[in-house]
Motif scaffolding. Structure first.
Motif, short mmCIF file in Angstrom:
data_model
loop_
_atom_site.label_atom_id
_atom_site.label_comp_id
_atom_site.label_asym_id
_atom_site.label_seq_id
_atom_site.Cartn_x
_atom_site.Cartn_y
_atom_site.Cartn_z
N MET A 106 14.60 40.35 -18.72
CA MET A 106 14.73 38.90 -18.84
C MET A 106 16.18 38.53 -19.12
O MET A 106 16.84 39.13 -19.94
N SER A 107 16.66 37.59 -18.39
CA SER A 107 18.04 37.16 -18.61
C SER A 107 18.07 35.67 -18.92
O SER A 107 17.23 34.91 -18.44
N ILE A 108 19.01 35.34 -19.74
CA ILE A 108 19.17 33.92 -20.08
C ILE A 108 20.37 33.38 -19.33
O ILE A 108 21.47 33.94 -19.41
N ARG A 109 20.12 32.34 -18.58
CA ARG A 109 21.20 31.75 -17.80
C ARG A 109 21.52 30.39 -18.38
O ARG A 109 20.64 29.55 -18.55
N THR A 110 22.76 30.18 -18.71
CA THR A 110 23.17 28.89 -19.24
C THR A 110 23.74 28.05 -18.11
O THR A 110 24.71 28.46 -17.47
N VAL A 111 23.11 26.94 -17.86
CA VAL A 111 23.61 26.05 -16.82
C VAL A 111 24.39 24.93 -17.50
O VAL A 111 23.89 24.25 -18.38
N ARG A 112 25.62 24.79 -17.08
CA ARG A 112 26.45 23.74 -17.65
C ARG A 112 26.58 22.60 -16.65
O ARG A 112 27.12 22.78 -15.58
N PHE A 113 26.08 21.47 -17.06
CA PHE A 113 26.19 20.30 -16.21
C PHE A 113 27.43 19.50 -16.59
O PHE A 113 27.78 19.44 -17.77
N PRO A 114 28.08 18.90 -15.62
CA PRO A 114 29.25 18.08 -15.95
C PRO A 114 28.87 16.88 -16.81
O PRO A 114 27.84 16.24 -16.56
N VAL A 115 29.67 16.63 -17.82
CA VAL A 115 29.40 15.52 -18.73
C VAL A 115 30.53 14.50 -18.64
O VAL A 115 31.70 14.86 -18.73
N ALA A 116 30.16 13.25 -18.44
CA ALA A 116 31.15 12.16 -18.46
C ALA A 116 31.12 11.53 -19.84
O ALA A 116 30.06 11.32 -20.41
N LYS A 117 32.32 11.27 -20.37
CA LYS A 117 32.40 10.66 -21.71
C LYS A 117 33.16 9.36 -21.64
O LYS A 117 34.13 9.25 -20.88
N HIS A 118 32.72 8.43 -22.42
CA HIS A 118 33.43 7.15 -22.48
C HIS A 118 33.47 6.70 -23.93
O HIS A 118 32.44 6.58 -24.57
N GLN A 119 34.66 6.45 -24.42
CA GLN A 119 34.78 6.02 -25.81
C GLN A 119 34.83 4.50 -25.89
O GLN A 119 35.57 3.86 -25.15
N ALA A 120 33.99 3.97 -26.77
CA ALA A 120 33.96 2.52 -26.99
C ALA A 120 34.57 2.21 -28.35
O ALA A 120 34.40 2.97 -29.30
N ARG A 121 35.30 1.10 -28.41
CA ARG A 121 35.87 0.63 -29.66
C ARG A 121 35.43 -0.80 -29.88
O ARG A 121 35.46 -1.60 -28.95
N ARG A 122 35.06 -1.10 -31.10
CA ARG A 122 34.68 -2.47 -31.42
C ARG A 122 35.30 -2.84 -32.77
O ARG A 122 35.45 -2.00 -33.65
N LYS A 123 35.65 -4.10 -32.87
CA LYS A 123 36.24 -4.61 -34.10
C LYS A 123 35.45 -5.86 -34.48
O LYS A 123 35.18 -6.70 -33.61
N GLY A 124 35.06 -5.96 -35.71
CA GLY A 124 34.33 -7.15 -36.12
C GLY A 124 34.24 -7.26 -37.62
O GLY A 124 34.56 -6.31 -38.34
N PRO A 125 33.82 -8.41 -38.12
CA PRO A 125 33.74 -8.59 -39.56
C PRO A 125 32.45 -7.99 -40.14
O PRO A 125 31.39 -8.11 -39.53
N CYS A 126 32.59 -7.40 -41.29
CA CYS A 126 31.41 -6.93 -42.01
C CYS A 126 30.65 -8.17 -42.48
O CYS A 126 31.25 -9.05 -43.09
N PRO A 127 29.36 -8.28 -42.19
CA PRO A 127 28.62 -9.50 -42.56
C PRO A 127 28.48 -9.67 -44.08
O PRO A 127 28.17 -10.77 -44.54
#
Ligand SMILES: [Zn+2]
Length: 80
Positions: free
Chosen positions: A1-22
């Motif tokens: 038995m062999s274990i095969r690791t499949v790596r899928f391409p991952v897209a990343k997107h960083q979001a930034r938000r600024k706002g007042p603490c309620p």
């Protein structure tokens, strides 16, 4: 038995938000990274697997739809 690791391409997107603490009204910065993976299960409405460009758009869309909670964790505790 062999274990095969499949790596899928991952897209990343960083979001930034600024706002007042309620609670205290001070400005809060929030950042979060959204990921989308290109794999055979990530399909469009027609059932076709998404190409990497579409996966990047998907990650960006997730980031744009994000509505962060600007409440400081300390303020959230204090308001309980
Ligand atoms: Zn606060």
């Amino acid at each position: 038995m062999s274990i095969r690791t499949v790596r899928f391409p991952v897209a990343k997107h960083q979001a930034r938000r600024k706002g007042p603490c309620p609670v205290c009204g001070k400005t809060v910065n929030r950042t979060r990274v959204f990921e989308s993976t290109q794999n055979p299960f990530n399909k469009d409405a027609d059932g076709n697997p998404l190409d990497f460009m579409s996966v990047m758009l998907q990650a960006r869309l997730k980031a744009e739809l994000w509505e962060p909670d600007f409440t400081h964790s300390k303020c959230a505790e204090a308001s309980l």
